[in-house]
Design a protein around this motif. Structure first.
Motif, mmCIF file in Angstrom:
data_model
loop_
_atom_site.group_PDB
_atom_site.id
_atom_site.type_symbol
_atom_site.label_atom_id
_atom_site.label_comp_id
_atom_site.label_asym_id
_atom_site.label_seq_id
_atom_site.Cartn_x
_atom_site.Cartn_y
_atom_site.Cartn_z
ATOM 1 N N GLU A 193 4.108 -5.094 6.949
ATOM 2 C CA GLU A 193 4.588 -3.883 6.286
ATOM 3 C C GLU A 193 4.334 -2.630 7.114
ATOM 4 N N PRO A 203 8.303 -0.964 -1.850
ATOM 5 C CA PRO A 203 6.902 -1.241 -1.490
ATOM 6 C C PRO A 203 6.512 -2.685 -1.789
ATOM 7 N N ASP A 204 5.835 -3.303 -0.823
ATOM 8 C CA ASP A 204 5.342 -4.677 -0.924
ATOM 9 C C ASP A 204 6.468 -5.713 -0.958
ATOM 10 N N HIS A 205 7.669 -5.300 -0.600
ATOM 11 C CA HIS A 205 8.798 -6.228 -0.543
ATOM 12 C C HIS A 205 9.474 -6.095 0.816
ATOM 13 N N THR A 206 9.759 -7.223 1.441
ATOM 14 C CA THR A 206 10.362 -7.209 2.774
ATOM 15 C C THR A 206 11.762 -6.614 2.738
ATOM 16 N N ASP A 208 10.471 -12.538 -2.155
ATOM 17 C CA ASP A 208 11.027 -11.272 -2.614
ATOM 18 C C ASP A 208 12.433 -11.411 -3.197
#
Length: 490
Positions: free
Chosen positions: A48, A80-83, A178
Protein backbone atom coordinates in the motif's frame (compact mmCIF):
# COMPACT_ATOMS: atom_id res chain seq x y z
CA UNK A 1 -25.52 -21.36 -43.14
CA UNK A 2 -23.52 -21.18 -39.95
CA UNK A 3 -23.20 -17.58 -38.79
CA UNK A 4 -19.43 -17.32 -39.38
CA UNK A 5 -19.86 -17.94 -43.09
CA UNK A 6 -21.48 -14.53 -43.35
CA UNK A 7 -18.14 -12.95 -42.51
CA UNK A 8 -15.98 -14.03 -45.40
CA UNK A 9 -12.33 -13.17 -44.92
CA UNK A 10 -12.77 -12.42 -41.22
CA UNK A 11 -10.01 -14.77 -39.98
CA UNK A 12 -7.45 -13.19 -42.31
CA UNK A 13 -8.39 -9.70 -41.15
CA UNK A 14 -8.13 -10.76 -37.53
CA UNK A 15 -4.77 -12.44 -38.00
CA UNK A 16 -3.32 -9.39 -39.72
CA UNK A 17 -4.70 -7.13 -36.97
CA UNK A 18 -3.37 -9.18 -34.04
CA UNK A 19 0.06 -9.70 -35.62
CA UNK A 20 0.42 -5.96 -36.25
CA UNK A 21 -0.73 -4.90 -32.79
CA UNK A 22 1.43 -7.53 -31.09
CA UNK A 23 4.47 -6.25 -32.93
CA UNK A 24 3.66 -2.54 -32.66
CA UNK A 25 2.59 -2.26 -29.03
CA UNK A 26 1.61 -5.37 -27.08
CA UNK A 27 4.98 -7.10 -26.88
CA UNK A 28 6.92 -4.02 -25.78
CA UNK A 29 4.25 -3.04 -23.27
CA UNK A 30 4.14 -6.55 -21.82
CA UNK A 31 7.92 -6.54 -21.44
CA UNK A 32 7.73 -3.27 -19.51
CA UNK A 33 4.99 -4.77 -17.34
CA UNK A 34 7.23 -7.73 -16.47
CA UNK A 35 9.89 -5.31 -15.21
CA UNK A 36 7.56 -3.98 -12.50
CA UNK A 37 8.14 -6.00 -9.28
CA UNK A 38 4.55 -5.75 -8.05
CA UNK A 39 3.72 -8.71 -5.84
CA UNK A 40 0.25 -9.71 -4.76
CA UNK A 41 -0.54 -8.24 -1.30
CA UNK A 42 -0.34 -11.57 0.57
CA UNK A 43 3.41 -11.58 -0.13
CA UNK A 44 4.12 -7.85 0.02
CA UNK A 45 3.30 -6.21 3.38
CA UNK A 46 4.35 -2.83 1.94
CA UNK A 47 2.07 -2.99 -1.11
CA UNK A 48 0.00 0.00 0.00
CA UNK A 49 2.99 2.33 0.39
CA UNK A 50 5.67 1.16 -2.05
CA UNK A 51 3.68 2.24 -5.12
CA UNK A 52 4.31 -0.93 -7.13
CA UNK A 53 0.68 -1.97 -7.47
CA UNK A 54 -0.17 1.59 -8.51
CA UNK A 55 2.63 1.56 -11.06
CA UNK A 56 1.47 -1.71 -12.61
CA UNK A 57 -2.15 -0.55 -12.76
CA UNK A 58 -1.15 2.78 -14.32
CA UNK A 59 1.01 0.99 -16.88
CA UNK A 60 -1.98 -1.02 -18.07
CA UNK A 61 -4.33 1.97 -18.08
CA UNK A 62 -1.83 4.05 -20.07
CA UNK A 63 -1.61 1.33 -22.71
CA UNK A 64 -5.40 1.02 -22.92
CA UNK A 65 -5.79 4.78 -23.33
CA UNK A 66 -3.18 4.79 -26.09
CA UNK A 67 -5.30 2.42 -28.21
CA UNK A 68 -7.68 5.20 -29.20
CA UNK A 69 -10.83 3.29 -28.30
CA UNK A 70 -14.05 5.22 -28.93
CA UNK A 71 -16.35 6.06 -26.02
CA UNK A 72 -13.97 4.48 -23.51
CA UNK A 73 -14.23 5.33 -19.85
CA UNK A 74 -11.52 3.88 -17.62
CA UNK A 75 -10.62 4.45 -13.99
CA UNK A 76 -8.39 3.02 -11.29
CA UNK A 77 -10.47 2.34 -8.21
CA UNK A 78 -8.42 2.55 -5.04
CA UNK A 79 -9.97 2.66 -1.61
CA UNK A 80 -8.01 2.43 1.67
CA UNK A 81 -6.79 -1.11 2.42
CA UNK A 82 -7.98 -2.29 -0.99
CA UNK A 83 -5.70 -2.93 -3.96
CA UNK A 84 -6.12 -0.81 -7.08
CA UNK A 85 -8.72 -2.27 -9.44
CA UNK A 86 -9.11 -1.15 -13.04
CA UNK A 87 -12.65 -0.62 -14.31
CA UNK A 88 -13.37 0.26 -17.93
CA UNK A 89 -16.54 0.45 -19.98
CA UNK A 90 -17.38 0.78 -23.65
CA UNK A 91 -21.06 1.23 -24.56
CA UNK A 92 -22.77 -1.21 -26.89
CA UNK A 93 -22.73 -0.70 -30.63
CA UNK A 94 -25.65 -2.55 -32.13
CA UNK A 95 -25.70 -5.48 -29.69
CA UNK A 96 -27.93 -5.03 -26.65
CA UNK A 97 -25.95 -7.41 -24.47
CA UNK A 98 -23.27 -7.00 -21.81
CA UNK A 99 -19.97 -8.87 -21.74
CA UNK A 100 -17.71 -8.72 -18.67
CA UNK A 101 -14.03 -9.25 -19.48
CA UNK A 102 -11.67 -10.12 -16.62
CA UNK A 103 -7.94 -10.43 -16.02
CA UNK A 104 -5.55 -9.63 -13.15
CA UNK A 105 -2.24 -7.81 -12.93
CA UNK A 106 -0.84 -8.85 -9.52
CA UNK A 107 2.06 -11.31 -9.49
CA UNK A 108 3.36 -14.19 -7.44
CA UNK A 109 6.66 -13.76 -5.54
CA UNK A 110 9.80 -13.86 -7.72
CA UNK A 111 11.55 -16.71 -5.84
CA UNK A 112 15.31 -16.80 -5.47
CA UNK A 113 17.13 -15.61 -8.59
CA UNK A 114 19.31 -18.74 -8.32
CA UNK A 115 16.28 -20.90 -9.13
CA UNK A 116 15.86 -19.27 -12.53
CA UNK A 117 17.88 -20.55 -15.47
CA UNK A 118 21.01 -18.67 -16.47
CA UNK A 119 20.13 -15.52 -18.37
CA UNK A 120 16.57 -15.44 -17.03
CA UNK A 121 15.06 -13.62 -14.09
CA UNK A 122 11.66 -12.70 -12.69
CA UNK A 123 11.81 -9.03 -13.67
CA UNK A 124 14.05 -9.29 -16.70
CA UNK A 125 11.88 -10.01 -19.77
CA UNK A 126 13.62 -12.35 -22.18
CA UNK A 127 12.22 -13.36 -25.57
CA UNK A 128 13.69 -16.70 -26.56
CA UNK A 129 12.64 -19.61 -28.80
CA UNK A 130 9.11 -18.33 -29.22
CA UNK A 131 8.64 -17.72 -25.51
CA UNK A 132 8.57 -14.62 -23.35
CA UNK A 133 10.08 -15.27 -19.91
CA UNK A 134 9.42 -13.29 -16.74
CA UNK A 135 7.17 -13.13 -13.70
CA UNK A 136 3.60 -12.35 -14.64
CA UNK A 137 4.05 -12.92 -18.37
CA UNK A 138 1.52 -15.75 -18.54
CA UNK A 139 -0.11 -15.30 -15.13
CA UNK A 140 -1.72 -12.98 -15.98
CA UNK A 141 0.11 -10.14 -17.71
CA UNK A 142 -1.12 -10.97 -21.21
CA UNK A 143 -4.74 -10.93 -19.95
CA UNK A 144 -5.49 -7.20 -20.18
CA UNK A 145 -4.14 -7.08 -23.73
CA UNK A 146 -6.18 -10.15 -24.71
CA UNK A 147 -9.32 -8.50 -23.33
CA UNK A 148 -8.86 -5.14 -25.09
CA UNK A 149 -7.63 -6.11 -28.55
CA UNK A 150 -10.95 -7.68 -29.68
CA UNK A 151 -12.78 -4.43 -28.88
CA UNK A 152 -10.21 -2.40 -30.79
CA UNK A 153 -10.55 -4.77 -33.77
CA UNK A 154 -14.34 -4.40 -33.82
CA UNK A 155 -14.16 -0.62 -33.66
CA UNK A 156 -11.54 -0.32 -36.39
CA UNK A 157 -13.63 -2.51 -38.68
CA UNK A 158 -16.94 -0.76 -37.91
CA UNK A 159 -18.49 -3.98 -36.61
CA UNK A 160 -21.24 -4.26 -33.98
CA UNK A 161 -20.33 -5.30 -30.47
CA UNK A 162 -21.99 -5.66 -27.07
CA UNK A 163 -21.52 -3.37 -24.12
CA UNK A 164 -18.13 -4.27 -22.66
CA UNK A 165 -17.29 -3.95 -18.98
CA UNK A 166 -13.63 -4.63 -18.28
CA UNK A 167 -12.29 -5.52 -14.82
CA UNK A 168 -8.61 -6.00 -14.03
CA UNK A 169 -7.95 -6.76 -10.36
CA UNK A 170 -4.83 -6.49 -8.24
CA UNK A 171 -5.27 -9.26 -5.68
CA UNK A 172 -6.27 -12.43 -7.53
CA UNK A 173 -3.20 -14.24 -6.22
CA UNK A 174 -4.37 -13.28 -2.71
CA UNK A 175 -7.69 -15.11 -3.06
CA UNK A 176 -9.29 -12.08 -4.78
CA UNK A 177 -9.67 -10.61 -1.33
CA UNK A 178 -10.80 -7.20 -2.62
CA UNK A 179 -13.06 -8.36 -5.44
CA UNK A 180 -16.25 -8.85 -3.36
CA UNK A 181 -15.87 -5.31 -2.01
CA UNK A 182 -15.44 -3.76 -5.46
CA UNK A 183 -18.15 -5.89 -7.09
CA UNK A 184 -20.62 -4.63 -4.52
CA UNK A 185 -19.43 -1.04 -4.90
CA UNK A 186 -19.74 -1.03 -8.71
CA UNK A 187 -22.65 -3.43 -9.11
CA UNK A 188 -24.81 -0.77 -10.77
CA UNK A 189 -22.05 0.02 -13.27
CA UNK A 190 -21.59 -3.64 -14.15
CA UNK A 191 -25.27 -4.47 -14.42
CA UNK A 192 -26.16 -8.04 -15.41
CA UNK A 193 -23.55 -9.60 -17.71
CA UNK A 194 -24.82 -11.98 -20.37
CA UNK A 195 -21.38 -13.52 -20.80
CA UNK A 196 -18.21 -13.43 -18.72
CA UNK A 197 -14.78 -13.81 -20.32
CA UNK A 198 -11.96 -14.79 -17.93
CA UNK A 199 -8.40 -14.86 -19.27
CA UNK A 200 -6.50 -16.53 -16.43
CA UNK A 201 -6.63 -20.27 -16.99
CA UNK A 202 -4.78 -23.12 -18.64
CA UNK A 203 -4.27 -25.04 -21.85
CA UNK A 204 -3.77 -28.77 -22.32
CA UNK A 205 -1.53 -28.31 -25.37
CA UNK A 206 -0.69 -25.63 -27.91
CA UNK A 207 -2.71 -27.07 -30.78
CA UNK A 208 -6.26 -26.23 -29.66
CA UNK A 209 -8.20 -23.48 -27.98
CA UNK A 210 -8.86 -24.84 -24.49
CA UNK A 211 -11.92 -23.93 -22.45
CA UNK A 212 -11.88 -24.56 -18.72
CA UNK A 213 -14.66 -26.89 -17.57
CA UNK A 214 -13.79 -26.93 -13.86
CA UNK A 215 -11.38 -25.56 -11.27
CA UNK A 216 -10.33 -27.07 -7.96
CA UNK A 217 -10.85 -25.28 -4.68
CA UNK A 218 -8.14 -24.72 -2.09
CA UNK A 219 -7.75 -24.87 1.69
CA UNK A 220 -4.49 -23.44 3.05
CA UNK A 221 -3.57 -23.13 6.72
CA UNK A 222 -0.53 -22.56 8.92
CA UNK A 223 -0.19 -25.43 11.42
CA UNK A 224 2.08 -24.72 14.41
CA UNK A 225 2.92 -27.61 16.73
CA UNK A 226 4.59 -26.67 20.04
CA UNK A 227 5.84 -29.04 22.78
CA UNK A 228 8.45 -27.08 24.76
CA UNK A 229 8.89 -23.58 26.14
CA UNK A 230 12.39 -23.46 24.61
CA UNK A 231 14.83 -25.63 22.70
CA UNK A 232 16.89 -28.26 24.52
CA UNK A 233 19.99 -30.40 23.87
CA UNK A 234 18.90 -33.23 21.55
CA UNK A 235 21.33 -35.69 23.11
CA UNK A 236 20.22 -34.90 26.65
CA UNK A 237 16.45 -34.83 25.92
CA UNK A 238 16.17 -37.22 22.96
CA UNK A 239 14.06 -40.22 23.99
CA UNK A 240 12.12 -38.19 26.53
CA UNK A 241 11.09 -35.12 24.52
CA UNK A 242 9.34 -35.87 21.19
CA UNK A 243 10.32 -34.01 18.03
CA UNK A 244 7.60 -31.58 16.92
CA UNK A 245 8.32 -32.40 13.28
CA UNK A 246 7.36 -36.02 13.99
CA UNK A 247 4.12 -34.86 15.61
CA UNK A 248 3.44 -32.76 12.49
CA UNK A 249 3.94 -35.88 10.36
CA UNK A 250 1.55 -37.86 12.53
CA UNK A 251 -1.11 -35.18 12.17
CA UNK A 252 -0.64 -34.88 8.42
CA UNK A 253 -0.96 -38.65 8.05
CA UNK A 254 -4.51 -38.23 9.29
CA UNK A 255 -5.24 -36.23 6.12
CA UNK A 256 -3.16 -38.13 3.58
CA UNK A 257 -1.87 -41.66 3.12
CA UNK A 258 1.93 -41.16 3.21
CA UNK A 259 2.51 -44.14 0.91
CA UNK A 260 0.04 -43.32 -1.86
CA UNK A 261 -0.60 -39.60 -1.47
CA UNK A 262 -4.33 -40.34 -1.35
CA UNK A 263 -6.24 -37.69 0.63
CA UNK A 264 -8.96 -38.90 3.00
CA UNK A 265 -12.43 -39.60 1.66
CA UNK A 266 -13.98 -36.79 3.74
CA UNK A 267 -12.22 -34.27 1.46
CA UNK A 268 -13.20 -35.97 -1.80
CA UNK A 269 -16.29 -35.63 -4.01
CA UNK A 270 -17.91 -38.12 -6.40
CA UNK A 271 -16.93 -37.81 -10.06
CA UNK A 272 -19.68 -38.50 -12.56
CA UNK A 273 -18.98 -41.05 -15.29
CA UNK A 274 -19.79 -38.49 -17.99
CA UNK A 275 -17.26 -35.96 -16.69
CA UNK A 276 -14.70 -38.70 -16.06
CA UNK A 277 -15.00 -39.66 -19.75
CA UNK A 278 -14.39 -36.04 -20.79
CA UNK A 279 -11.26 -35.92 -18.62
CA UNK A 280 -9.98 -39.19 -20.07
CA UNK A 281 -10.71 -38.01 -23.63
CA UNK A 282 -8.74 -34.80 -23.02
CA UNK A 283 -5.87 -36.76 -21.47
CA UNK A 284 -5.65 -38.94 -24.57
CA UNK A 285 -5.21 -35.82 -26.72
CA UNK A 286 -2.66 -34.21 -24.39
CA UNK A 287 -0.67 -37.43 -24.14
CA UNK A 288 2.51 -37.77 -22.14
CA UNK A 289 2.68 -34.01 -21.54
CA UNK A 290 0.24 -34.78 -18.71
CA UNK A 291 3.37 -35.57 -16.68
CA UNK A 292 6.34 -34.75 -18.93
CA UNK A 293 5.47 -31.03 -18.73
CA UNK A 294 6.85 -31.03 -15.17
CA UNK A 295 10.61 -30.94 -14.41
CA UNK A 296 10.99 -34.46 -12.97
CA UNK A 297 14.55 -35.57 -12.27
CA UNK A 298 15.68 -38.51 -14.38
CA UNK A 299 14.35 -41.73 -12.91
CA UNK A 300 11.67 -40.12 -10.75
CA UNK A 301 8.00 -41.05 -11.19
CA UNK A 302 4.65 -39.27 -11.04
CA UNK A 303 2.03 -39.98 -8.38
CA UNK A 304 0.21 -42.71 -10.27
CA UNK A 305 0.93 -44.91 -13.25
CA UNK A 306 2.38 -43.28 -16.35
CA UNK A 307 0.34 -45.78 -18.33
CA UNK A 308 -2.97 -44.42 -17.02
CA UNK A 309 -2.96 -40.85 -18.34
CA UNK A 310 -6.65 -40.47 -17.62
CA UNK A 311 -6.22 -41.20 -13.94
CA UNK A 312 -3.29 -38.77 -13.73
CA UNK A 313 -5.59 -36.14 -15.25
CA UNK A 314 -8.32 -36.98 -12.72
CA UNK A 315 -5.76 -36.66 -9.91
CA UNK A 316 -4.79 -33.24 -11.24
CA UNK A 317 -8.17 -31.65 -11.89
CA UNK A 318 -10.68 -33.38 -9.62
CA UNK A 319 -9.24 -35.24 -6.64
CA UNK A 320 -8.05 -33.62 -3.43
CA UNK A 321 -4.26 -33.36 -3.07
CA UNK A 322 -2.05 -32.10 -0.24
CA UNK A 323 1.42 -30.57 -0.12
CA UNK A 324 3.58 -28.53 2.25
CA UNK A 325 4.54 -25.20 0.68
CA UNK A 326 6.47 -23.55 3.52
CA UNK A 327 7.93 -24.02 6.99
CA UNK A 328 9.13 -22.06 10.02
CA UNK A 329 11.02 -23.13 13.12
CA UNK A 330 13.58 -25.05 11.08
CA UNK A 331 16.94 -23.25 11.07
CA UNK A 332 19.20 -23.13 8.03
CA UNK A 333 21.51 -26.15 7.90
CA UNK A 334 24.55 -24.06 8.78
CA UNK A 335 22.78 -22.89 11.94
CA UNK A 336 21.24 -26.23 12.91
CA UNK A 337 22.84 -27.34 16.17
CA UNK A 338 21.98 -30.48 18.13
CA UNK A 339 18.77 -28.99 19.47
CA UNK A 340 15.28 -30.37 19.89
CA UNK A 341 13.30 -27.36 18.71
CA UNK A 342 10.31 -26.15 20.73
CA UNK A 343 7.98 -25.89 17.72
CA UNK A 344 7.48 -26.52 14.01
CA UNK A 345 5.17 -24.53 11.73
CA UNK A 346 4.09 -25.82 8.33
CA UNK A 347 1.98 -24.22 5.63
CA UNK A 348 -0.43 -26.95 4.59
CA UNK A 349 -2.02 -26.57 1.16
CA UNK A 350 -4.90 -28.83 0.16
CA UNK A 351 -6.43 -28.70 -3.31
CA UNK A 352 -10.12 -29.58 -3.15
CA UNK A 353 -12.47 -31.13 -5.72
CA UNK A 354 -14.45 -28.56 -7.76
CA UNK A 355 -17.74 -29.57 -6.13
CA UNK A 356 -16.44 -29.60 -2.55
CA UNK A 357 -18.19 -27.51 0.09
CA UNK A 358 -15.23 -25.45 1.28
CA UNK A 359 -16.83 -24.54 4.60
CA UNK A 360 -17.27 -28.22 5.34
CA UNK A 361 -13.69 -28.90 4.19
CA UNK A 362 -12.27 -26.29 6.57
CA UNK A 363 -14.27 -27.70 9.48
CA UNK A 364 -13.05 -31.21 8.64
CA UNK A 365 -9.39 -30.17 8.49
CA UNK A 366 -9.64 -28.16 11.69
CA UNK A 367 -11.23 -31.01 13.62
CA UNK A 368 -8.74 -33.60 12.38
CA UNK A 369 -5.68 -31.50 13.24
CA UNK A 370 -6.81 -30.39 16.69
CA UNK A 371 -8.56 -33.46 18.15
CA UNK A 372 -6.60 -35.94 20.30
CA UNK A 373 -3.26 -34.41 19.37
CA UNK A 374 -0.38 -36.90 19.86
CA UNK A 375 1.45 -36.58 23.17
CA UNK A 376 -0.67 -33.61 24.21
CA UNK A 377 1.20 -31.18 21.96
CA UNK A 378 -0.29 -27.74 21.40
CA UNK A 379 -1.64 -27.11 17.89
CA UNK A 380 -2.38 -23.62 16.58
CA UNK A 381 -4.09 -23.13 13.19
CA UNK A 382 -3.93 -19.70 11.58
CA UNK A 383 -3.78 -17.81 8.28
CA UNK A 384 -6.65 -19.76 6.74
CA UNK A 385 -7.17 -19.27 3.03
CA UNK A 386 -10.19 -21.13 1.71
CA UNK A 387 -11.35 -20.75 -1.90
CA UNK A 388 -14.20 -22.48 -3.67
CA UNK A 389 -13.85 -24.67 -6.72
CA UNK A 390 -16.03 -24.16 -9.77
CA UNK A 391 -17.83 -26.15 -12.43
CA UNK A 392 -18.60 -24.33 -15.68
CA UNK A 393 -22.30 -24.10 -16.49
CA UNK A 394 -23.20 -25.68 -19.80
CA UNK A 395 -22.71 -23.20 -22.62
CA UNK A 396 -25.37 -22.49 -25.21
CA UNK A 397 -24.96 -24.49 -28.40
CA UNK A 398 -24.38 -21.26 -30.34
CA UNK A 399 -21.50 -20.05 -28.14
CA UNK A 400 -19.97 -23.54 -28.11
CA UNK A 401 -20.14 -23.64 -31.91
CA UNK A 402 -18.60 -20.17 -32.19
CA UNK A 403 -15.69 -21.24 -29.97
CA UNK A 404 -15.19 -24.43 -31.94
CA UNK A 405 -15.10 -22.57 -35.25
CA UNK A 406 -12.71 -19.95 -33.87
CA UNK A 407 -10.31 -22.67 -32.77
CA UNK A 408 -10.51 -24.31 -36.19
CA UNK A 409 -9.85 -20.98 -37.90
CA UNK A 410 -6.64 -20.20 -36.03
CA UNK A 411 -5.37 -23.50 -34.60
CA UNK A 412 -6.73 -25.76 -37.33
CA UNK A 413 -8.43 -27.95 -34.71
CA UNK A 414 -11.65 -27.71 -32.67
CA UNK A 415 -11.82 -26.20 -29.20
CA UNK A 416 -11.59 -28.61 -26.28
CA UNK A 417 -12.70 -28.60 -22.66
CA UNK A 418 -10.49 -29.57 -19.72
CA UNK A 419 -10.54 -29.23 -15.94
CA UNK A 420 -7.75 -27.24 -14.32
CA UNK A 421 -6.00 -28.25 -11.11
CA UNK A 422 -5.50 -24.70 -9.89
CA UNK A 423 -8.00 -22.40 -8.26
CA UNK A 424 -9.54 -19.14 -9.44
CA UNK A 425 -11.58 -18.42 -6.35
CA UNK A 426 -13.66 -15.60 -7.76
CA UNK A 427 -15.20 -17.80 -10.49
CA UNK A 428 -17.58 -19.34 -7.97
CA UNK A 429 -18.22 -15.85 -6.65
CA UNK A 430 -19.14 -14.57 -10.13
CA UNK A 431 -21.26 -17.64 -10.87
CA UNK A 432 -23.27 -17.04 -7.70
CA UNK A 433 -23.60 -13.31 -8.34
CA UNK A 434 -24.55 -13.65 -12.02
CA UNK A 435 -26.40 -16.99 -12.30
CA UNK A 436 -27.77 -16.27 -15.78
CA UNK A 437 -24.41 -15.48 -17.38
CA UNK A 438 -22.53 -17.77 -19.74
CA UNK A 439 -18.82 -18.26 -19.06
CA UNK A 440 -15.83 -18.36 -21.35
CA UNK A 441 -12.84 -19.24 -19.18
CA UNK A 442 -9.59 -19.82 -21.00
CA UNK A 443 -5.90 -19.02 -20.89
CA UNK A 444 -2.40 -19.82 -22.04
CA UNK A 445 -1.00 -21.69 -19.02
CA UNK A 446 -0.02 -24.78 -20.97
CA UNK A 447 2.89 -27.22 -20.70
CA UNK A 448 6.14 -25.72 -19.39
CA UNK A 449 4.70 -22.25 -18.67
CA UNK A 450 5.48 -22.81 -14.96
CA UNK A 451 3.35 -20.09 -13.37
CA UNK A 452 4.26 -19.38 -9.72
CA UNK A 453 7.61 -21.15 -10.26
CA UNK A 454 10.96 -20.17 -11.75
CA UNK A 455 11.26 -19.64 -15.50
CA UNK A 456 7.63 -18.59 -15.94
CA UNK A 457 7.03 -18.08 -19.63
CA UNK A 458 4.41 -17.05 -22.15
CA UNK A 459 4.03 -19.16 -25.36
CA UNK A 460 3.93 -16.32 -27.87
CA UNK A 461 2.36 -17.91 -30.95
CA UNK A 462 -0.27 -19.70 -28.88
CA UNK A 463 -1.12 -16.46 -27.11
CA UNK A 464 -1.54 -14.55 -30.36
CA UNK A 465 -3.87 -17.26 -31.67
CA UNK A 466 -5.84 -17.08 -28.45
CA UNK A 467 -6.29 -13.35 -29.00
CA UNK A 468 -7.42 -14.07 -32.56
CA UNK A 469 -10.02 -16.53 -31.31
CA UNK A 470 -11.39 -13.95 -28.88
CA UNK A 471 -11.63 -11.39 -31.68
CA UNK A 472 -13.64 -13.82 -33.81
CA UNK A 473 -15.97 -14.87 -31.01
CA UNK A 474 -16.74 -11.28 -30.06
CA UNK A 475 -17.09 -10.26 -33.73
CA UNK A 476 -19.74 -12.94 -34.20
CA UNK A 477 -21.53 -12.15 -30.94
CA UNK A 478 -24.39 -10.25 -32.57
CA UNK A 479 -25.17 -13.02 -35.04
CA UNK A 480 -24.73 -15.64 -32.33
CA UNK A 481 -27.17 -13.97 -29.95
CA UNK A 482 -29.70 -13.37 -32.72
CA UNK A 483 -29.55 -17.01 -33.69
CA UNK A 484 -29.86 -18.09 -30.08
CA UNK A 485 -32.89 -15.86 -29.50
CA UNK A 486 -34.54 -17.04 -32.71
CA UNK A 487 -34.17 -20.64 -31.64
CA UNK A 488 -35.52 -19.79 -28.19
CA UNK A 489 -38.65 -18.23 -29.76
CA UNK A 490 -39.19 -21.39 -31.82
Amino acid sequence: LYLSLAMEGLPDKIKEFVEKNWKDSVLDSLKEFIKIPNMTPDYDPEWETNGLADKAAKHIVDWVKAQGLKNLTIDILKDPDHTPTILAEIPANGVEKTVLLYAHYDKQPPLDQKLWDEGLGPYTPVEKDGRLYGRGASDDGYGPYACMLPIKFLQENNMPYPRCVILFEGAEESASRDLPYYLEKIKDKIGEPDCIFCMDSGAGDYEHMWLTSSLRGVCNVYMKVTHLREGVHSGDAGGIVPDTFRICRMLLDRLEDPKTGEVIEALQCPLSESYKKKIYDAAEIIGKDIYEAYPFLEGTLPQGSKEDLGMLAVNRCWKAQMCITGAEGLPDLKDAGNVLRPSTTLKVSIRLPPAMDTKKAKETVEKILTTDVPLGAKVELSHWHVGSGWECPEQSAVLAKSLEEASKAFYGKPALFYGEGGAIGFMKMLANKYPKAEFLVSGVLGPYTNPHGPNEMLPIEYTKKMMMCLCKVLAEYKQATQLFEAKARQ
